[in-house]
Scaffold this motif. Structure first.
Motif, PDB file in Angstrom:
ATOM      1  N   GLN A 157     -23.136 -42.027  25.600  1.00 32.72           N
ATOM      2  CA  GLN A 157     -21.870 -42.726  25.534  1.00 32.72           C
ATOM      3  C   GLN A 157     -21.685 -44.122  26.258  1.00 32.72           C
ATOM      4  O   GLN A 157     -20.917 -45.091  25.801  1.00 32.72           O
ATOM      5  CB  GLN A 157     -20.682 -41.748  25.968  1.00 32.72           C
ATOM      6  CG  GLN A 157     -19.449 -41.951  26.010  1.00 32.72           C
ATOM      7  CD  GLN A 157     -18.866 -41.868  24.423  1.00 32.72           C
ATOM      8  OE1 GLN A 157     -19.503 -41.173  23.684  1.00 32.72           O
ATOM      9  NE2 GLN A 157     -17.590 -42.486  24.289  1.00 32.72           N
TER      10      GLN A 157
ATOM     11  N   LEU B 146     -20.500 -47.917  24.562  1.00 34.39           N
ATOM     12  CA  LEU B 146     -19.179 -48.547  25.327  1.00 34.39           C
ATOM     13  C   LEU B 146     -19.982 -49.876  25.713  1.00 34.39           C
ATOM     14  O   LEU B 146     -19.161 -50.991  25.326  1.00 34.39           O
ATOM     15  CB  LEU B 146     -18.733 -47.899  26.427  1.00 34.39           C
ATOM     16  CG  LEU B 146     -17.948 -46.410  26.152  1.00 34.39           C
ATOM     17  CD1 LEU B 146     -17.680 -45.942  27.318  1.00 34.39           C
ATOM     18  CD2 LEU B 146     -16.805 -46.895  25.505  1.00 34.39           C
TER      19      LEU B 146
ATOM     20  N   GLY C  50     -12.828 -44.816  16.646  1.00 38.41           N
ATOM     21  CA  GLY C  50     -12.112 -44.729  17.902  1.00 38.41           C
ATOM     22  C   GLY C  50     -12.304 -43.482  18.796  1.00 38.41           C
ATOM     23  O   GLY C  50     -11.995 -43.289  20.035  1.00 38.41           O
ATOM     24  N   SER C  51     -12.550 -42.449  17.788  1.00 43.08           N
ATOM     25  CA  SER C  51     -12.862 -41.037  18.530  1.00 43.08           C
ATOM     26  C   SER C  51     -13.827 -40.808  19.226  1.00 43.08           C
ATOM     27  O   SER C  51     -13.828 -40.414  20.296  1.00 43.08           O
ATOM     28  CB  SER C  51     -12.875 -39.846  17.268  1.00 43.08           C
ATOM     29  OG  SER C  51     -11.517 -39.960  16.543  1.00 43.08           O
TER      30      SER C  51
ATOM     31  N   PHE D 228     -15.405 -43.762  20.923  1.00 40.47           N
ATOM     32  CA  PHE D 228     -15.184 -44.341  22.053  1.00 40.47           C
ATOM     33  C   PHE D 228     -14.107 -43.629  23.039  1.00 40.47           C
ATOM     34  O   PHE D 228     -14.260 -43.857  24.241  1.00 40.47           O
ATOM     35  CB  PHE D 228     -14.729 -45.867  21.443  1.00 40.47           C
ATOM     36  CG  PHE D 228     -15.770 -46.709  21.290  1.00 40.47           C
ATOM     37  CD1 PHE D 228     -16.797 -47.119  22.014  1.00 40.47           C
ATOM     38  CD2 PHE D 228     -15.577 -47.204  19.793  1.00 40.47           C
ATOM     39  CE1 PHE D 228     -17.846 -47.803  21.456  1.00 40.47           C
ATOM     40  CE2 PHE D 228     -16.622 -47.994  19.581  1.00 40.47           C
ATOM     41  CZ  PHE D 228     -17.589 -48.362  20.140  1.00 40.47           C
ATOM     42  N   SER D 229     -13.410 -43.086  22.591  1.00 39.66           N
ATOM     43  CA  SER D 229     -12.205 -42.409  23.461  1.00 39.66           C
ATOM     44  C   SER D 229     -12.695 -41.152  23.848  1.00 39.66           C
ATOM     45  O   SER D 229     -12.074 -40.529  24.931  1.00 39.66           O
ATOM     46  CB  SER D 229     -10.913 -42.186  22.631  1.00 39.66           C
ATOM     47  OG  SER D 229     -11.157 -41.334  21.534  1.00 39.66           O
ATOM     48  N   GLY D 230     -13.788 -40.522  23.606  1.00 43.35           N
ATOM     49  CA  GLY D 230     -14.563 -39.373  24.091  1.00 43.35           C
ATOM     50  C   GLY D 230     -13.870 -38.069  23.226  1.00 43.35           C
ATOM     51  O   GLY D 230     -14.296 -37.197  23.815  1.00 43.35           O
ATOM     52  N   ARG D 231     -13.122 -38.247  22.207  1.00 45.10           N
ATOM     53  CA  ARG D 231     -12.628 -37.157  21.568  1.00 45.10           C
ATOM     54  C   ARG D 231     -13.294 -36.470  20.585  1.00 45.10           C
ATOM     55  O   ARG D 231     -13.544 -35.277  20.119  1.00 45.10           O
ATOM     56  CB  ARG D 231     -11.277 -37.587  20.692  1.00 45.10           C
ATOM     57  CG  ARG D 231     -10.209 -37.908  21.652  1.00 45.10           C
ATOM     58  CD  ARG D 231      -8.982 -38.303  20.877  1.00 45.10           C
ATOM     59  NE  ARG D 231      -7.888 -38.777  21.556  1.00 45.10           N
ATOM     60  CZ  ARG D 231      -6.873 -37.923  22.241  1.00 45.10           C
ATOM     61  NH1 ARG D 231      -7.068 -36.947  22.255  1.00 45.10           N
ATOM     62  NH2 ARG D 231      -6.059 -38.582  22.933  1.00 45.10           N
TER      63      ARG D 231
ATOM     64  N   LEU E 171     -15.814 -52.184  29.810  1.00 43.66           N
ATOM     65  CA  LEU E 171     -15.361 -51.016  29.125  1.00 43.66           C
ATOM     66  C   LEU E 171     -16.048 -49.699  30.010  1.00 43.66           C
ATOM     67  O   LEU E 171     -15.833 -48.663  29.200  1.00 43.66           O
ATOM     68  CB  LEU E 171     -15.693 -51.049  27.665  1.00 43.66           C
ATOM     69  CG  LEU E 171     -15.204 -52.089  26.675  1.00 43.66           C
ATOM     70  CD1 LEU E 171     -15.525 -51.831  25.329  1.00 43.66           C
ATOM     71  CD2 LEU E 171     -13.576 -52.010  26.995  1.00 43.66           C
TER      72      LEU E 171
ATOM     73  N   ARG F  49     -16.292 -46.732  31.822  1.00 44.41           N
ATOM     74  CA  ARG F  49     -15.544 -45.494  32.383  1.00 44.41           C
ATOM     75  C   ARG F  49     -15.395 -45.606  33.759  1.00 44.41           C
ATOM     76  O   ARG F  49     -15.924 -46.070  34.556  1.00 44.41           O
ATOM     77  CB  ARG F  49     -15.857 -44.060  31.730  1.00 44.41           C
ATOM     78  CG  ARG F  49     -15.997 -43.975  30.286  1.00 44.41           C
ATOM     79  CD  ARG F  49     -16.324 -42.558  29.891  1.00 44.41           C
ATOM     80  NE  ARG F  49     -18.093 -42.637  30.001  1.00 44.41           N
ATOM     81  CZ  ARG F  49     -18.780 -41.662  29.644  1.00 44.41           C
ATOM     82  NH1 ARG F  49     -18.308 -40.496  29.244  1.00 44.41           N
ATOM     83  NH2 ARG F  49     -19.822 -41.666  29.869  1.00 44.41           N
TER      84      ARG F  49
END
Length: 487
Positions: free
Chosen positions: A193, A197, A250-251, A253-256, A444, A446
């Protein structure tokens, strides 16, 4: 015999260039040859080789490898359906006012499709079939360079298979680097991840700069497809595909969603769309599944061959020998890191992305992290160097694949290099920027990564074992009694 691993790499490179045999077979063959030499010379015992079975089993049980056949399947299916055609036609119409509608559409299709397509090879095949015939108004060098450039976008734009596999390789490399003498951990261990990013902003900057290059070079080219009527169904298909791809990105990168889940979701949606539109018959579906199994099997065979090769190389102690040489280098750390990146660029000039990730990156990445002190910076630099090497004729992998699949007129290396020069210049600027200003890859990060980056110099990040120990100590603390005074 510590240098035997370097001789293994040299023999492997010569065999790849001269024999034409599958790389996985050459990896196992070279490893077997040098294993026999090591046993005859008494360098190591045959019992050590028994570890190979366990290494392969542990590797194949990795969850990340579930994404590999999914991305291969997406790449094969995209070559059979009209999704990419609809995207190209819609993008050409969208950019027609710029005067370079078709070239910019080719770059846009590469940016959307290549990350979901799995590999440079499958991206080259798709773009050669789709884009090259529609660039007949361009000079042959410009058309070939554009196909090659678009095919490499998936190397740096998430969530491509190259990025996923490199993220896993960097996790292992960062763990090894943290055990080298003198390394001070300023950040937690890198994961996939994090690689997704930290690579995003440099990838977007390169993509925008390449769009400017394409516009300046080809803005006077007539937009043939922009003058043709565009079916409304193609517009809706292109819009829906773009929305789905952006939502999946988007999912991730958002971690969803994990990247594996995004690959599975994309594959399922593509299958549903293909079934609803009835684009493939039973024979074509059978062909898709057969090609997926064949390509996935080739990649897994390459992975097994690379595991065998790296085990023998490590038994000879070549990795530790190289680490000692790098640590003892009289050059400044940044100069040493530059030499490591140069060696990666030379290897990538004759090898493809998967061969680099499975064979070369595990050897050089810990050394690069050690010299730079920043695993995220090292990961992005490796990606950018790989992408640049694929674009250098005559041996660059993207160039070779584009020449083999596009059926464009023959182009000399000098003319092709002249056409590629502005794209390669953008790539060099990006590499120098990331090398000199590593903060661009941390924009970017976290929150927990930023905390690690802000830790005072000379202090080490707590390991997982330290965190568990602290939690156990907190759990064992006695609770205050009811008679104890309350504050």
């Amino acid at each position: 015999m510590n240098s035997a691993g370097l001789w293994m790499l040299l023999v492997l490179a010569v065999a790849i260039v001269t024999t034409g045999l599958p790389v996985w077979a050459l990896l196992i063959g070279v490893a077997s040859l040098f294993s026999a030499i090591g046993l005859v010379m008494g360098t190591f015992d045959v019992a050590i080789l028994a570890a190979l079975g366990g290494r392969i089993v542990n590797l194949l049980e990795h969850d990340l490898l579930q994404a590999m056949p999914l991305y291969v399947f997406i790449g094969v299916l995209l070559q059979r359906v009209a999704v990419a055609d609809a995207l190209f036609e819609s993008a050409a119409r969208l950019f027609r006012r710029t005067g370079a509608g078709e070239p910019l559409a080719a770059l846009a299709v590469g940016a959307l499709i290549a990350p979901m397509n799995g590999s440079v090879a499958s991206s080259s095949a798709l773009l050669a079939r789709l884009v090259a015939p529609r660039l007949h108004r361009l000079a042959a060098p410009n058309a070939l360079s554009l196909v090659s450039v678009a095919a490499t976008i998936g190397v740096v734009v998430p969530p491509s298979l190259v990025l996923l596999l490199l993220g896993d390789a960097m996790l292992r490399a960062h763990t090894e680097a943290s055990n080298l003498p003198g390394y001070v951990a300023g950040e937690r261990i890198l994961n996939t991840q994090d690689v997704l990013l930290c690579a995003l902003l440099p990838a977007l900057a390169i993509l925008l700069a390449w769009a400017v290059v394409v516009w300046r070079k080809d803005r006077l080219v007539a937009n043939a497809s922009a003058d043709l009527p565009l079916p409304r169904s193609h517009v809706w298909l292109a819009a829906a595909t773009t929305a789905i791809i952006v939502a999946l990105l988007g999912s991730v990168f958002s971690g969803r969603m994990f990247a594996v889940e995004a690959a599975a979701t994309g594959a399922c949606l593509l299958v549903i769309a293909t079934l609803v539109t009835r684009k493939l018959d039973a024979a074509q579906w059978q062909s898709v599944l057969f090609d997926t199994l064949a390509l996935s099997g080739a990649l897994f065979a390459l992975l097994v061959g690379a595991t065998t090769f790296s085990l023998v190389l490590r038994i000879f102690g070549t990795d530790r020998w190289l680490a000692d040489m790098i640590l003892a280098s009289p050059l400044p750390p940044m100069a040493t890191a530059g030499l490591v990146l140069l060696s990666v660029a030379l290897c990538a000039w004759v090898l493809d992305a998967f061969e680099m990730i499975f064979v070369v990156i595990p050897i050089v990445a810990p050394l690069l992290i050690m010299q730079l002190g920043d695993a995220r910076q090292a990961a992005v630099l490796l990606l950018l160097v790989l992408q640049m090497s694929f674009l250098l004729p005559p041996m660059g992998y993207a160039i070779l694949m584009a020449r083999a699949t596009s059926h464009l007129p023959s182009v000399g290396n000098r003319d092709l290099l002249r056409s590629l020069a502005p794209f390669v210049a953008v790539q060099l600027i990006a590499i120098v920027t990331v090398f000199a200003a590593p903060q661009v890859v941390h924009m970017l990060d976290r929150p927990n990564a930023r905390l690690a980056a802000d830790r005072p110099a000379g202090t080490q990040a707590p390991s997982d074992a330290d965190i568990v120990k602290q939690m156990e100590e907190m759990a064992q603390q006695p609770e205050p009694s009811e008679d104890a005074p309350r504050k």
